[in-house]
Design a protein around this motif. Structure first.
Motif, PDB file in Angstrom:
ATOM      1  N   LEU A 128       0.821  -1.204   0.000  1.00  0.00           N
ATOM      2  CA  LEU A 128       0.000   0.000   0.000  1.00  0.00           C
ATOM      3  C   LEU A 128       0.854   1.253   0.000  1.00  0.00           C
ATOM      4  CD1 LEU A 128      -3.032  -0.436   2.363  1.00  0.00           C
ATOM      5  CD2 LEU A 128      -3.027   0.274   0.007  1.00  0.00           C
ATOM      6  N   LEU A 132       0.855   4.123  -2.794  1.00  0.00           N
ATOM      7  CA  LEU A 132       0.577   5.507  -2.483  1.00  0.00           C
ATOM      8  C   LEU A 132       1.717   6.412  -2.930  1.00  0.00           C
ATOM      9  CD1 LEU A 132      -1.604   7.117  -1.214  1.00  0.00           C
ATOM     10  CD2 LEU A 132      -0.532   6.837   0.990  1.00  0.00           C
ATOM     11  N   LEU A 135       1.608   6.921  -6.540  1.00  0.00           N
ATOM     12  CA  LEU A 135       0.506   7.786  -6.933  1.00  0.00           C
ATOM     13  C   LEU A 135       0.828   9.250  -6.691  1.00  0.00           C
ATOM     14  CD1 LEU A 135      -2.791   6.131  -5.737  1.00  0.00           C
ATOM     15  CD2 LEU A 135      -2.195   6.779  -8.041  1.00  0.00           C
ATOM     16  N   THR A 136       1.427   9.531  -5.533  1.00  0.00           N
ATOM     17  CA  THR A 136       1.619  10.932  -5.188  1.00  0.00           C
ATOM     18  C   THR A 136       3.045  11.383  -5.397  1.00  0.00           C
ATOM     19  OG1 THR A 136       2.087  10.324  -2.918  1.00  0.00           O
ATOM     20  CG2 THR A 136      -0.175  10.837  -3.466  1.00  0.00           C
ATOM     21  N   GLU A 139       4.955  12.892  -2.279  1.00  0.00           N
ATOM     22  CA  GLU A 139       4.781  14.236  -1.755  1.00  0.00           C
ATOM     23  C   GLU A 139       4.020  14.278  -0.453  1.00  0.00           C
ATOM     24  OE1 GLU A 139       3.642  17.329  -4.369  1.00  0.00           O
ATOM     25  OE2 GLU A 139       4.670  16.396  -6.060  1.00  0.00           O
ATOM     26  N   LEU A 140       3.612  13.142   0.054  1.00  0.00           N
ATOM     27  CA  LEU A 140       2.998  13.119   1.373  1.00  0.00           C
ATOM     28  C   LEU A 140       4.087  12.827   2.385  1.00  0.00           C
ATOM     29  CD1 LEU A 140      -0.249  11.019   0.862  1.00  0.00           C
ATOM     30  CD2 LEU A 140      -0.139  13.383   1.528  1.00  0.00           C
ATOM     31  N   GLU A 144       1.778  10.885   7.159  1.00  0.00           N
ATOM     32  CA  GLU A 144       0.515  10.909   6.427  1.00  0.00           C
ATOM     33  C   GLU A 144       0.344   9.629   5.629  1.00  0.00           C
ATOM     34  OE1 GLU A 144       0.979  14.517   4.210  1.00  0.00           O
ATOM     35  OE2 GLU A 144      -0.256  15.664   5.603  1.00  0.00           O
ATOM     36  N   LEU A 147      -0.671   6.961   7.945  1.00  0.00           N
ATOM     37  CA  LEU A 147      -2.062   7.139   8.383  1.00  0.00           C
ATOM     38  C   LEU A 147      -3.033   6.706   7.298  1.00  0.00           C
ATOM     39  CD1 LEU A 147      -3.511   8.208  10.817  1.00  0.00           C
ATOM     40  CD2 LEU A 147      -3.606  10.436   9.769  1.00  0.00           C
ATOM     41  N   VAL A 148      -2.749   7.126   6.063  1.00  0.00           N
ATOM     42  CA  VAL A 148      -3.654   6.782   4.960  1.00  0.00           C
ATOM     43  C   VAL A 148      -3.688   5.277   4.751  1.00  0.00           C
ATOM     44  CG1 VAL A 148      -4.011   6.989   2.490  1.00  0.00           C
ATOM     45  CG2 VAL A 148      -3.417   8.987   3.798  1.00  0.00           C
ATOM     46  N   LYS A 151      -5.666   3.636   7.478  1.00  0.00           N
ATOM     47  CA  LYS A 151      -7.098   3.845   7.309  1.00  0.00           C
ATOM     48  C   LYS A 151      -7.646   2.969   6.198  1.00  0.00           C
ATOM     49  CE  LYS A 151      -8.973   7.470   9.612  1.00  0.00           C
ATOM     50  NZ  LYS A 151      -9.567   6.401  10.359  1.00  0.00           N
ATOM     51  N   SER A 152      -6.863   2.809   5.113  1.00  0.00           N
ATOM     52  CA  SER A 152      -7.360   1.984   4.004  1.00  0.00           C
ATOM     53  C   SER A 152      -7.534   0.551   4.434  1.00  0.00           C
ATOM     54  CB  SER A 152      -6.395   2.017   2.831  1.00  0.00           C
ATOM     55  OG  SER A 152      -6.088   3.308   2.494  1.00  0.00           O
ATOM     56  N   GLU A 155     -10.479   0.146   6.443  1.00  0.00           N
ATOM     57  CA  GLU A 155     -11.734   0.189   5.703  1.00  0.00           C
ATOM     58  C   GLU A 155     -12.038  -1.103   4.993  1.00  0.00           C
ATOM     59  OE1 GLU A 155     -11.150   3.378   3.009  1.00  0.00           O
ATOM     60  OE2 GLU A 155     -11.736   4.923   4.416  1.00  0.00           O
ATOM     61  N   ALA A 156     -10.986  -1.724   4.453  1.00  0.00           N
ATOM     62  CA  ALA A 156     -11.253  -2.842   3.540  1.00  0.00           C
ATOM     63  C   ALA A 156     -11.006  -4.214   4.155  1.00  0.00           C
ATOM     64  CB  ALA A 156     -10.411  -2.693   2.285  1.00  0.00           C
TER      65      ALA A 156
ATOM     66  N   PHE B 287     -17.487   5.852   3.531  1.00  0.00           N
ATOM     67  CA  PHE B 287     -16.850   4.852   4.346  1.00  0.00           C
ATOM     68  C   PHE B 287     -15.562   4.371   3.716  1.00  0.00           C
ATOM     69  CE2 PHE B 287     -16.714   0.220   5.428  1.00  0.00           C
ATOM     70  CZ  PHE B 287     -16.340   0.365   6.730  1.00  0.00           C
ATOM     71  N   PHE B 290     -10.771   6.373   1.442  1.00  0.00           N
ATOM     72  CA  PHE B 290      -9.344   6.216   1.208  1.00  0.00           C
ATOM     73  C   PHE B 290      -9.060   5.111   0.203  1.00  0.00           C
ATOM     74  CE2 PHE B 290      -7.439   9.257   3.835  1.00  0.00           C
ATOM     75  CZ  PHE B 290      -8.232   9.426   4.941  1.00  0.00           C
ATOM     76  N   CYS B 291      -9.725   3.987   0.383  1.00  0.00           N
ATOM     77  CA  CYS B 291      -9.509   2.868  -0.551  1.00  0.00           C
ATOM     78  C   CYS B 291      -9.866   3.275  -1.967  1.00  0.00           C
ATOM     79  CB  CYS B 291     -10.388   1.680  -0.169  1.00  0.00           C
ATOM     80  SG  CYS B 291      -9.693   0.733   1.145  1.00  0.00           S
ATOM     81  N   ILE B 294      -7.096   5.344  -3.458  1.00  0.00           N
ATOM     82  CA  ILE B 294      -5.838   4.671  -3.766  1.00  0.00           C
ATOM     83  C   ILE B 294      -6.022   3.706  -4.928  1.00  0.00           C
ATOM     84  CG2 ILE B 294      -4.059   3.143  -2.893  1.00  0.00           C
ATOM     85  CD1 ILE B 294      -4.422   4.259  -0.213  1.00  0.00           C
ATOM     86  N   ARG B 312      -2.098  13.974 -10.426  1.00  0.00           N
ATOM     87  CA  ARG B 312      -1.362  13.609  -9.224  1.00  0.00           C
ATOM     88  C   ARG B 312      -1.576  14.642  -8.135  1.00  0.00           C
ATOM     89  NH1 ARG B 312       3.797  13.408 -11.219  1.00  0.00           N
ATOM     90  NH2 ARG B 312       3.130  11.707 -12.528  1.00  0.00           N
ATOM     91  N   LEU B 315      -5.051  14.342  -6.730  1.00  0.00           N
ATOM     92  CA  LEU B 315      -5.192  13.204  -5.818  1.00  0.00           C
ATOM     93  C   LEU B 315      -4.587  13.539  -4.462  1.00  0.00           C
ATOM     94  CD1 LEU B 315      -4.456   9.802  -7.549  1.00  0.00           C
ATOM     95  CD2 LEU B 315      -6.233  10.294  -5.938  1.00  0.00           C
ATOM     96  N   LEU B 316      -3.428  14.195  -4.538  1.00  0.00           N
ATOM     97  CA  LEU B 316      -2.763  14.610  -3.304  1.00  0.00           C
ATOM     98  C   LEU B 316      -3.673  15.524  -2.507  1.00  0.00           C
ATOM     99  CD1 LEU B 316       0.111  14.287  -2.198  1.00  0.00           C
ATOM    100  CD2 LEU B 316       0.628  16.505  -3.158  1.00  0.00           C
ATOM    101  N   LYS B 320      -5.237  14.876   1.162  1.00  0.00           N
ATOM    102  CA  LYS B 320      -5.022  15.797   2.269  1.00  0.00           C
ATOM    103  C   LYS B 320      -6.350  16.301   2.814  1.00  0.00           C
ATOM    104  CE  LYS B 320      -0.369  17.276   1.841  1.00  0.00           C
ATOM    105  NZ  LYS B 320       0.571  17.894   0.990  1.00  0.00           N
ATOM    106  N   LEU B 323      -7.817  13.659   5.000  1.00  0.00           N
ATOM    107  CA  LEU B 323      -7.189  13.621   6.316  1.00  0.00           C
ATOM    108  C   LEU B 323      -7.689  14.785   7.162  1.00  0.00           C
ATOM    109  CD1 LEU B 323      -3.552  12.686   5.306  1.00  0.00           C
ATOM    110  CD2 LEU B 323      -5.088  11.329   6.687  1.00  0.00           C
TER     111      LEU B 323
END
Lengths: 187, 737
Positions: A128, A132, A135-136, A139-140, A144, A147-148, A151-152, A155-156, B287, B290-291, B294, B312, B315-316, B320, B323
């Motif tokens: 994961l 991430l 994807l970004t 830049e996180l 963060e 945390l993301v 959380k994912s 959730e799943a 719910f 986040f999933c 991603i 990109r 998405l960022l 954010k 969060l």
């Protein structure tokens, strides 16, 4: 009817039409694209099923894949040897699964393979985090990201093993309304 | 016992339990094109094991396919299986072989079904290729993603809808009149004492006409345009007598109006059905936020480097924001009572402010309409005349421009979560836009109907000898003005902005920045136009044609401005929810369009001087009268359908059906919840059992000692526990587990 093409036999085209979501015209066009990637390597005559594989480096430079952060993983997931070298069958298969008409279940299977970076049949925290970061483009901040990802998984994850098995992933995808429209490449 | 406790720790037995899991039937589809996992995450494996692994999974798959009842796997189309091309062909051949075993007629049936399917696919492909603007939308999707693409698909849908409405109107109302060379219709003569009502002074200009008056006529629908097919007033025909039958035009007019409203409703509901399911019934939309981002966040269609960079960053931004939402949710949960009171009073005050702003706008529109109507009786110079004609449109456009700014300003003080802020502002803007049309119509209605009972004709015939044409003219003006504003904004605001930002180095220009293609505002614009079209078609039958042409041109204008002037929005619009949003707002517009039309059918007396309903009291009256002329049985049946008794029955049945469906949905939700818990429990059971198995094997291995010769393939060399458990039982027998 029409022009006689000599790239495939009729029987081959029929089989392609049955085994993919493409029409004959599109398959011929795909062959053209495949040939363009490596003209010296790919023969124009496929009637006797030549065993030719185009290397990964050439495929990920295709315009459709160039900007995709997961391009390497996509090509690797469809290659028989896991290294990303695609034969024409695999090439067509890849774009067929990523086409608009492929069903959700099929796409989910391959999406799982793509996002499973360490190929252990689970999408764990590391997978994961890698997803991430791709994807970004990192830049996180690391907190963060953590945390993301947490959380994912929260959730799943259904079975509580703090990583996503295929069943978890498929269940999550079935409730993601955008998946079908984003997980598709036009060629 | 610590044995049992150790089951619940993943620990060092993790990878080896993976090996066991790999051999389970449910994992076989994943193992295709994947080397079976061993301890460690390296992807270079020894060739032999690879081949063994993959061939074993192959064989397993083959056996599994044949073990299962014939129905399930063979019925699945080859293309939907996650296998290689060679495998799929084999599967297809197997399928063909089983087909050959079928009896004669079944084989024929399978053959025809196959060719029908092929035909349907080809037909579908052909239809897709004929779609309007297919390549344009493809290009837009590649550059800007699926959110903006859905806006353009929506625009295309509206073009089609308007074209179909135009065809309906043209085919059933205009064509009969045009087809007959002279109006062989009988224009019903009125009763004598209402002669004043049928007095319709011609508004076409007489004598020497100055050129600019033609332009003002064109732009306002008066003068030479008033007595054309454009407006209701021209259709002053009762029935058209063809050689074989008589065509009842008033009835056709009313029924086509009802038909196009109904058709629009059905079409929109059908289109939004899929999105509806996602958004309303699945109340856990947030719910999975986040999933969703991603795994379904990256748009694989993007081919442009710029677009990729922007995707990109968006998405960022989304992550954010999410969060941030989490943090705010926690903050809201931790609010004290005093803070809550303060926030609620602020919200109340601001809502009152919003309502007063709206009321002020509506009052302005009302006064502007009244002024405009009164000034049309006077003759003025060209520019002033045009201005006063367009005054309501100008006020509405100004209102629609200013109020969103006010709304987005004050919502910041109301302290909602960011997602809710966006939605709430949007709702307010939608309300403002659509209610302004309503206010315009209301002010017209107040002018048309008489307050006191001193109207012999039932409407204000002195001011409006043909009030429907007047309403039609107002709608026509609104539509033309809307189109002009869209064109003018693009030309005079967006292009200069782009030039300014690219060539000017001043800080202010940089701060203003490049235009963003704001989807919500654009959608509201076109829904506003469509609502006008729906309301106006009854009074101005050619309005759908004008609307079709208008949206056609707007497509190209918007595409141009998108490609040249805009950068993608930093706050992206998700494709799925945006489809639902567009169609939801369109439905609100449609509902709003129903109200004036129903009011004018049922309540306001139709003009006696023009139009097809001369001689009837209200427009709707033509239907009961025609029903009376049908054969007796049908009349009784239709009257029974429309009576109160059947309405009550229908209502009761609908309520029962609704309760049933709600109860069913609730039961399903319950079952889903239970199944989910069961799934979690099963997975835990599975892990528990695997751990137990591993423990048992480990202790048995320790007990038996390390003689490799005695191993019959059950246990490998005991160099390390993980390796020793690699080659467990050969694949075939695991299926017996």
């Amino acid at each position: 009817m029409g022009n006689k093409q000599t790239i495939f036999t009729d029987e081959q085209l029929d089989a392609y039409q049955d085994c993919t979501f493409f029409t004959r015209k599109e398959i011929l066009r795909l062959h053209g694209r495949y040939h363009e990637l490596a003209p010296h390597l790919v023969p124009m005559d496929y009637t006797n099923d030549p065993d030719v594989k185009v290397p990964l480096a050439l495929i990920v430079n295709m315009p459709e894949l160039k900007e995709n952060p997961f391009r390497n993983r996509i090509v690797e997931s469809f290659s028989e040897d896991g290294e990303g070298n695609l034969s024409f069958n695999e090439f067509v298969d890849m774009f067929s699964v990523l086409s608009e008409t492929a069903p959700r279940e099929l796409k989910a299977i391959y999406a799982f393979k793509i996002y499973d970076f360490n190929t252990d049949n689970f999408i764990c925290m590391e997978d994961l985090e890698k997803t991430l970061n791709r994807l970004t483009k990192e830049e996180l901040t690391p907190e963060e990201v953590k945390l993301v990802c947490e959380k994912s998984i929260e959730e799943a994850d259904l079975d509580g093993d703090s990583k996503l098995s295929f069943a978890d992933f498929e269940n999550m995808i079935s409730r993601a309304p955008d998946f079908l429209s984003t997980f598709h490449i036009r060629i | 016992m610590d044995h049992n406790d150790s089951v619940f720790f993943m620990g060092p037995s993790g990878p080896s339990s993976n090996l066991l899991l790999d051999q389970l039937p449910s994992y076989q589809s994943l193992l295709y094109r994947r080397k079976p996992s061993v301890a460690g995450s390296s992807r270079r494996r020894s060739g032999q094991r690879t081949r063994l692994g993959s061939s074993s999974s192959w064989k397993l798959k083959g056996e599994r396919l044949e073990e299962r009842p014939k129905v399930a796997p063979l019925q699945r189309h080859a293309r939907e299986l996650p296998l290689s091309m060679v495998e799929k062909r084999r599967h297809k051949e197997r399928h063909m072989e089983t087909e050959k075993e079928l009896v004669g007629w079944e084989q024929w049936w399978q053959g025809t079904r196959h060719s029908l399917k092929r035909l349907r696919e080809e037909g579908g492909h052909l239809l897709m290729a004929l779609q309007l603007w297919r390549t344009d939308i493809h290009v837009i999707e590649g550059m800007f993603g699926t959110g903006i693409r859905s806006y353009f698909s929506f625009l295309r849908f509206l073009v089609l809808l308007n074209f179909v409405i135009f065809l309906l109107m043209f085919g059933f109302v205009m064509l009969p009149i045009i087809a007959v060379p002279h109006a062989s219709g009988n224009i019903t003569s009125n009763l004598d004492n209402e002669k004043t009502c049928s007095d319709y002074p011609s508004t076409s200009r007489q004598g020497l006409v100055v050129f600019h008056q033609y332009i003002s006529d064109l732009l306002s629908g008066t003068g030479f345009l008033e007595e054309t097919y454009l407006f209701y007033g021209y259709y002053k025909v009762d029935s058209i007598n063809f050689p074989k039958f008589s065509y009842n035009l008033p009835l056709a007019y009313i029924l086509i109006t009802v038909a196009y409203l109904f058709l629009s409703l059905i079409w929109i509901v059908k289109r939004s059905a899929a999105g509806f399911k996602q958004n309303l019934i699945q109340d856990e939309e947030l719910f999975q936020s986040f999933c969703n981002k991603i795994f379904a966040g990256w748009d694989f269609c993007i081919t442009n480097a710029n677009a990729a960079r922007l995707k990109r960053s968006s998405l960022l931004y989304e992550l954010k924001t999410d969060l941030e939402e989490e943090r705010i949710k926690q903050k809201i949960a931790g609010r004290t009572r005093k803070e809550k009171c303060r926030i609620y009073t602020i919200r109340l005050a601001l809502n009152i402010f919003v309502v007063s702003v709206l009321a002020a706008c509506f009052y302005c529109i009302y006064r502007a309409t009244i002024y405009s109507q009164e000034s049309q009786l006077k003759h003025q110079i060209f520019i002033l005349e045009l201005l006063s004609e367009y005054l309501p449109s100008i006020v509405i456009t100004l209102g629609n421009f200013i109020t969103p700014l006010i709304f987005s300003l004050i919502i910041q003080y109301e302290d909602y979560s960011p997602a809710f802020e966006i939605r709430f502002t949007l709702m307010r803007c939608v309300f403002m836009r659509l209610a302004s049309i309503g206010v315009l119509l209301f002010s017209l209605w107040s002018q048309i109907t008489c307050r006191d009972a001193s109207c012999p004709c039932g409407y204000n015939h002195e001011l409006y000898p043909c009030w429907e044409s007047r309403v039609g003219q107002e709608m026509y003006k609104l539509m033309i003005f809307d189109f002009l504003i869209i064109g003018a904004t693009t030309l005079f605001v967006e292009f200069p902005r782009k030039l300014l930002v690219t060539h000017c180095e001043h800080g202010l220009a940089k701060w203003w920045g490049q235009q963003e293609f704001a989807i919500p505002n654009n959608v509201l614009e076109i829904v506003y136009g469509q609502t006008i079209c729906w309301i106006g078609t009854f009074y101005c039958p050619l309005l759908p044609a004008i609307s079709t042409i208008k949206y056609f041109i707007i497509f190209y204008i918007k595409k141009l401005t998108l490609i040249h002037n805009c950068r993608p929005a930093t706050r992206p619009f998700r494709a799925s929810s945006s489809n639902f949003f567009f169609l939801g707002v369109l439905l609100i517009g449609l509902t709003m369009a129903y109200i004036p039309i129903i009011a004018s059918f049922a309540q306001i007396s139709c003009s006696q001087a023009c139009g097809p309903f001369v001689g009837f009291k209200t427009s709707w009256e033509v239907v009961p009268r025609s029903v009376d002329q049908l054969p007796y049985g049908i009349t009784i049946f239709l009257k029974g359908l429309a009576s109160e008794a059947s309405a009550v029955c229908f209502f009761v049945i609908t309520c029962l059906a609704m309760f049933y469906v709600i109860a069913l949905a609730r039961a399903h939700k319950c079952v889903i919840h239970q199944l989910r818990e069961q799934l979690a429990m099963e997975a835990r059971d599975k892990r528990f059992l695997i751990e137990k198995l591993l423990q048992a094997q480990r202790s048995a291995a320790r007990f038996r000692g390390g003689t490799s010769s005695s191993s019959s393939g059950l246990y490998g060399p005991r160099s390390s526990t993980s390796q020793g458990l690699c080659l467990l039982e050969p694949p075939v027998s695991t299926t017996n587990v």
